[in-house]
Design an enzyme around this catalytic site. Structure first.
Site, PDB file in Angstrom:
ATOM      1  N   TYR A   1      13.659   0.940  16.670  1.00 11.03           N
ATOM      2  CA  TYR A   1      12.800   1.869  17.297  1.00 11.03           C
ATOM      3  C   TYR A   1      12.633   1.133  18.511  1.00 11.03           C
ATOM      4  O   TYR A   1      11.583   1.918  19.207  1.00 11.03           O
ATOM      5  CB  TYR A   1      11.404   2.006  16.400  1.00 11.03           C
ATOM      6  CG  TYR A   1      11.808   2.275  14.822  1.00 11.03           C
ATOM      7  CD1 TYR A   1      12.905   3.291  14.710  1.00 11.03           C
ATOM      8  CD2 TYR A   1      10.753   2.211  14.065  1.00 11.03           C
ATOM      9  CE1 TYR A   1      13.054   3.587  13.427  1.00 11.03           C
ATOM     10  CE2 TYR A   1      10.895   2.836  12.779  1.00 11.03           C
ATOM     11  CZ  TYR A   1      12.207   3.616  12.407  1.00 11.03           C
ATOM     12  OH  TYR A   1      12.177   4.082  10.951  1.00 11.03           O
TER      13      TYR A   1
ATOM     14  N   HIS B   1      18.547  -1.047   7.147  1.00 11.91           N
ATOM     15  CA  HIS B   1      18.016   0.268   7.658  1.00 11.91           C
ATOM     16  C   HIS B   1      19.196   1.279   7.228  1.00 11.91           C
ATOM     17  O   HIS B   1      18.552   2.384   6.753  1.00 11.91           O
ATOM     18  CB  HIS B   1      18.012   0.279   9.215  1.00 11.91           C
ATOM     19  CG  HIS B   1      17.149   1.337   9.956  1.00 11.91           C
ATOM     20  ND1 HIS B   1      16.625   1.286  11.095  1.00 11.91           N
ATOM     21  CD2 HIS B   1      16.942   2.678   9.528  1.00 11.91           C
ATOM     22  CE1 HIS B   1      15.739   2.456  11.325  1.00 11.91           C
ATOM     23  NE2 HIS B   1      16.123   3.044  10.208  1.00 11.91           N
TER      24      HIS B   1
ATOM     25  N   ASP C   1       5.234   0.248   9.229  1.00 20.04           N
ATOM     26  CA  ASP C   1       6.597   0.212   9.075  1.00 20.04           C
ATOM     27  C   ASP C   1       7.434   0.530  10.533  1.00 20.04           C
ATOM     28  O   ASP C   1       7.090   1.289  11.049  1.00 20.04           O
ATOM     29  CB  ASP C   1       7.067   1.752   8.084  1.00 20.04           C
ATOM     30  CG  ASP C   1       8.661   1.798   8.127  1.00 20.04           C
ATOM     31  OD1 ASP C   1       9.250   1.182   7.204  1.00 20.04           O
ATOM     32  OD2 ASP C   1       9.414   2.616   9.153  1.00 20.04           O
TER      33      ASP C   1
ATOM     34  N   ILE D   1       0.158   4.076   0.961  1.00 21.50           N
ATOM     35  CA  ILE D   1       0.269   4.953   2.277  1.00 21.50           C
ATOM     36  C   ILE D   1       0.435   3.814   3.524  1.00 21.50           C
ATOM     37  O   ILE D   1      -0.628   3.006   3.401  1.00 21.50           O
ATOM     38  CB  ILE D   1      -0.984   5.764   2.551  1.00 21.50           C
ATOM     39  CG1 ILE D   1      -1.246   6.897   1.539  1.00 21.50           C
ATOM     40  CG2 ILE D   1      -1.140   6.298   3.902  1.00 21.50           C
ATOM     41  CD1 ILE D   1      -0.117   8.112   1.532  1.00 21.50           C
TER      42      ILE D   1
ATOM     43  N   PRO E   1       0.761  -1.306  -0.012  1.00 20.33           N
ATOM     44  CA  PRO E   1      -0.099  -0.210   0.070  1.00 20.33           C
ATOM     45  C   PRO E   1       1.022   1.139   0.104  1.00 20.33           C
ATOM     46  O   PRO E   1       1.781   1.431   0.788  1.00 20.33           O
ATOM     47  CB  PRO E   1      -0.722   0.039   1.176  1.00 20.33           C
ATOM     48  CG  PRO E   1      -0.884  -1.645   1.653  1.00 20.33           C
ATOM     49  CD  PRO E   1       0.322  -2.050   1.090  1.00 20.33           C
TER      50      PRO E   1
ATOM     51  N   SER F   1       9.575  10.245   6.900  1.00 19.83           N
ATOM     52  CA  SER F   1       9.468  11.482   7.488  1.00 19.83           C
ATOM     53  C   SER F   1       8.692  12.501   6.251  1.00 19.83           C
ATOM     54  O   SER F   1       9.249  13.602   6.131  1.00 19.83           O
ATOM     55  CB  SER F   1      10.715  12.165   7.649  1.00 19.83           C
ATOM     56  OG  SER F   1      11.291  11.291   8.491  1.00 19.83           O
TER      57      SER F   1
ATOM     58  N   ASN G   1      18.005   4.452   3.174  1.00 22.48           N
ATOM     59  CA  ASN G   1      19.214   5.284   3.329  1.00 22.48           C
ATOM     60  C   ASN G   1      20.343   5.170   2.461  1.00 22.48           C
ATOM     61  O   ASN G   1      21.475   5.459   2.809  1.00 22.48           O
ATOM     62  CB  ASN G   1      19.482   5.350   5.006  1.00 22.48           C
ATOM     63  CG  ASN G   1      18.509   5.875   5.623  1.00 22.48           C
ATOM     64  OD1 ASN G   1      17.802   7.079   5.342  1.00 22.48           O
ATOM     65  ND2 ASN G   1      18.072   5.019   6.686  1.00 22.48           N
TER      66      ASN G   1
ATOM     67  N   LYS H   1      13.250  -3.499   9.918  1.00 20.28           N
ATOM     68  CA  LYS H   1      14.628  -3.370   9.405  1.00 20.28           C
ATOM     69  C   LYS H   1      15.881  -3.770  10.074  1.00 20.28           C
ATOM     70  O   LYS H   1      15.631  -3.874  11.480  1.00 20.28           O
ATOM     71  CB  LYS H   1      14.784  -1.717   9.315  1.00 20.28           C
ATOM     72  CG  LYS H   1      13.697  -0.947   8.584  1.00 20.28           C
ATOM     73  CD  LYS H   1      13.891   0.535   8.477  1.00 20.28           C
ATOM     74  CE  LYS H   1      12.774   1.338   8.236  1.00 20.28           C
ATOM     75  NZ  LYS H   1      11.864   1.524   9.335  1.00 20.28           N
TER      76      LYS H   1
END
Ligand code: NAP
Length: 324
Positions: free
Chosen positions: A51, A113, A46, A18, A16, A211, A165, A80
């Site tokens: 985290y 990541h 995500d 979003i 998806p 972000s 990244n 990740k």
């Protein structure tokens, strides 16, 4: 302008466009937010080992799945490999720990990541030297790491693997071995990375914007650290004016802009009204003029918020991806 709601992936899977971001949310707050997100229609989640809240995400997802395997198939769950696991011999261990904490039988997508690495320190995802700098591992071999991550697919416990990244040169390098299922990078009006997005499009790699609303808390922290002011994307005059013209919110305009650029976005919110708002971006169109106005807001490298300066010493790593 009709925009596909999914990226089509190998094997008929669909991501998806979003998704729901989960960074910087405590366990209890995140569980409630994920419940609100599921109710609002999000199916793409995500996460990241770094985290430190995979277990909370897993609890909320598992409550929703219950005993119905068909509901698990509706979800697209991403996590990740943290920088401390960026060596072929450590990939499996970090992957297993993520799956265990999420309490899922398989992942939809597993990402490298960052291309830079920390030392592997069991129980410490962010190992530091006594002076506060990160314990970096400069011996990273990105291609060998990528091959080890690709190998995870053989177990059937992850359906797709990708990267996050990476810069243009690094993306081309990993593509010389195998195309990642996606590239996840910072993308919003102040940091639009047109050359990187064009390169990924050319290589056929779907791009996911992290972000997408400018990560206000991180932007404020960066401003405090550097002394340079960083605008709130939601307050930009152009964004506000376009939002008013469509009777939408600034956040919706920013997310719609990313969709019209061909990107997926993974906004994070813990507020139920904003969670709903961020997925309600399918039924309006930005005009060509509005798209040009938003494109003109790009600040290039200066617009980047997540430049990893919070990992002191990361910029000295040979695979550090961003220009100084
Ligand atoms: N791969 C990577 O290295 C990487 C790096 C950064 C982020 N990410 C992923 O991308 C996700 C999103 O990025 P992010 O969390 O940095 O920032 P973001 O989604 O750009 O912004 C989040 C901030 O915006 C606010 N917000 C959300 N919706 C809003 C709305 N409709 N109106 C006004 N404010 C709104 C949130 O506050 P409230 O919660 O109060 O609504 C929060 O303060 C992360 O959660 C993470 O999953 C990945």
């Amino acid at each position: 302008m009709s925009i596909p709601q999914y990226f089509e992936l190998e094997g008929g899977d669909r991501m998806p466009r979003i998704g729901f971001g989960t960074w910087q949310a405590s366990d209890e707050v995140l569980e409630q937010a994920v419940e609100a997100a599921l109710a609002a229609g999000y199916r793409h989640f995500d996460s990241a080992r770094a985290y430190e809240n995979e277990a909370a995400l897993g609890r909320a997802l598992n409550r929703w799945i219950g005993n119905d395997p068909a509901k698990r198939k509706e979800l697209f769950v991403v996590t990740k490999l943290p920088p401390g696991g960026n060596r072929p011999e450590h990939v499996q261990e970090y992957f297993d720990n993520s799956l265990k904490d999420l309490n899922l039988e398989y992942l939809d997508l597993y990402l490298i990541h960052t291309p830079f690495a920390f030392d592997h320190v069991p129980g410490d995802l962010h190992p530091k030297n006594p002076d506060g700098s990160m314990r970096m591992d400069h011996s990273t071999n990105l291609l060998e790491l990528w091959k080890a991550v690709l190998k995870l697919k053989e177990s059937g416990r992850v359906r797709h693997v990708g990267v996050s990244n990476l810069n243009e040169e690094q993306l081309a390098r990993v593509c010389s071995v195998a195309k990642p299922a996606c590239l996840q990078v910072e993308l919003h009006v102040l940091c639009q990375q047109p050359s990187l997005v064009a390169a990924a499009n050319k290589l056929g790699v779907p791009v996911v914007a992290y972000s997408p609303l400018g990560s206000k808390a991180l932007a404020d922290a960066k401003a405090a650290q550097t002394g340079q002011s960083y605008p709130d994307l939601l307050q930009l005059a152009e964004v506000q004016r376009i939002a008013q013209a469509h009777d939408r919110t600034p956040a919706q305009v920013l997310l719609r802009y990313n969709l019209q650029r061909g990107l997926a976005s993974i906004p994070k919110s813990t507020n139920p009204a904003r969670i709903k708002q961020n997925i309600s971006v399918w039924d309006f169109n930005l005009s060509e003029t509005e798209v040009s106005e938003l494109a003109a807001l790009d600040r290039g490298e200066k617009g980047r918020v997540c430049d990893f300066t919070f990992f002191v010493g990361a910029d000295k790593h040979p695979e550090f991806p961003f220009k100084k």
